[in-house]
Write a protein that holds these residues in place. Sequence first.
Motif, short mmCIF file in Angstrom:
data_model
loop_
_atom_site.label_atom_id
_atom_site.label_comp_id
_atom_site.label_asym_id
_atom_site.label_seq_id
_atom_site.Cartn_x
_atom_site.Cartn_y
_atom_site.Cartn_z
N PRO A 36 26.78 -112.36 -122.58
CA PRO A 36 26.28 -112.15 -121.48
C PRO A 36 27.01 -111.26 -120.70
O PRO A 36 26.52 -110.13 -119.84
N GLN A 37 28.42 -111.46 -120.52
CA GLN A 37 29.31 -110.51 -119.62
C GLN A 37 29.32 -109.07 -120.29
O GLN A 37 29.37 -108.05 -119.66
N PHE A 38 29.35 -108.91 -121.61
CA PHE A 38 29.05 -107.62 -122.09
C PHE A 38 28.09 -106.66 -121.78
O PHE A 38 28.02 -105.51 -121.55
N VAL A 43 24.76 -102.91 -118.65
CA VAL A 43 23.69 -102.52 -117.67
C VAL A 43 24.02 -101.97 -116.51
O VAL A 43 23.52 -100.80 -116.13
N GLN A 44 25.26 -102.11 -116.06
CA GLN A 44 25.79 -101.48 -115.05
C GLN A 44 26.22 -99.76 -115.48
O GLN A 44 25.84 -98.85 -114.46
N LYS A 45 26.62 -100.02 -116.62
CA LYS A 45 27.05 -98.61 -117.20
C LYS A 45 25.68 -97.98 -117.05
O LYS A 45 25.72 -96.60 -116.81
N LEU A 46 24.76 -98.24 -117.78
CA LEU A 46 23.46 -97.53 -118.05
C LEU A 46 22.77 -97.31 -116.82
O LEU A 46 22.02 -96.29 -116.46
N GLN A 47 22.68 -98.21 -115.92
CA GLN A 47 22.06 -97.82 -114.45
C GLN A 47 22.84 -96.61 -113.77
O GLN A 47 22.18 -95.76 -113.08
N THR A 48 24.19 -96.52 -114.11
CA THR A 48 24.87 -95.56 -113.41
C THR A 48 24.60 -94.33 -114.34
O THR A 48 24.20 -93.04 -113.47
N ASN A 72 14.90 -100.55 -114.69
CA ASN A 72 15.82 -101.87 -114.58
C ASN A 72 16.46 -101.99 -115.98
O ASN A 72 15.86 -102.74 -116.77
N TRP A 73 17.61 -101.74 -116.19
CA TRP A 73 18.17 -102.07 -117.37
C TRP A 73 18.48 -103.41 -117.76
O TRP A 73 18.57 -104.07 -118.73
N GLU A 74 18.88 -104.32 -116.59
CA GLU A 74 18.88 -105.66 -116.75
C GLU A 74 17.59 -106.32 -117.29
O GLU A 74 17.90 -107.12 -118.29
N LYS A 75 16.73 -106.14 -116.81
CA LYS A 75 15.42 -106.50 -117.47
C LYS A 75 15.30 -105.87 -119.11
O LYS A 75 14.75 -106.70 -119.87
N GLU A 76 15.58 -104.45 -119.13
CA GLU A 76 15.36 -104.04 -120.51
C GLU A 76 16.18 -104.67 -121.53
O GLU A 76 15.56 -104.94 -122.45
N PHE A 80 18.93 -109.64 -125.03
CA PHE A 80 20.32 -109.89 -125.45
C PHE A 80 21.29 -110.79 -125.07
O PHE A 80 22.04 -111.53 -125.59
N SER A 81 21.16 -110.91 -123.55
CA SER A 81 21.95 -111.85 -122.65
C SER A 81 21.60 -113.43 -122.78
O SER A 81 22.52 -114.10 -122.29
N THR A 82 20.54 -113.62 -123.40
CA THR A 82 20.22 -114.91 -123.55
C THR A 82 20.85 -116.02 -124.85
O THR A 82 21.03 -117.04 -124.65
N ILE A 83 21.68 -115.05 -125.34
CA ILE A 83 22.46 -115.71 -126.57
C ILE A 83 24.15 -115.70 -125.92
O ILE A 83 24.53 -114.80 -125.47
N ASP A 84 24.48 -117.17 -125.75
CA ASP A 84 25.78 -117.27 -125.00
C ASP A 84 26.35 -118.00 -126.15
O ASP A 84 26.36 -119.38 -126.07
N ILE A 85 27.27 -117.84 -126.80
CA ILE A 85 28.04 -118.40 -127.84
C ILE A 85 29.11 -119.25 -127.17
O ILE A 85 29.74 -120.26 -128.02
N ASN A 86 29.55 -119.14 -125.85
CA ASN A 86 30.53 -119.82 -125.25
C ASN A 86 29.74 -121.09 -124.39
O ASN A 86 30.49 -121.67 -123.66
#
Length: 175
Positions: A36-38, A43-48, A72-76, A80-86
Amino acid sequence: MKTFKFIPFLTIAAVLLYSCNTSLSSQSTTTEFDIPQFFKEEVQKLQTLNPTVTKTVSNDKSSESKEIKISNWEKELAQFSTIDINKSGTEFLKESNGDTLIYSTPTDSKTKITVKVIFNQKLPVEISIYKKTQNLLFVNEETMNYNVGNSYILDKKQYVKGMGNNRYLIKGIIH
């Protein structure tokens, strides 16, 4: 006089409690690759950067491609962010092979998940995720692939008892 007999006992008890507490806290701070952090950073990089994307959306019956700007890259990239191995309560087995890390759920898990992260000079360059959920009524299979800064694929297959198969594919090539 009786209180002095309890002091060694209390000291030993305090040391044991501290050591148990220390091992639990150090164990809970162990983290693996933070998906999720990655993707939050991506998302921030692609938005910019605001790149153009050749996006193809298809299902079993049709396919359509367009050159677009993603607002909206977060939505796009949300899948991927739904998988959290931690995430606590989720057990993953870890395997390392050179510049590749593979995380997978045990074979007896109800939901099968495999995450493959490929690194180049310690930076992730590709993330592949496979997720399969199955019960008496349906089977969901998702394959997701993100090639950092270049492309992403979301491929979902679903079988629902009494309704049949359904599949959709989203592919984005980032320019």
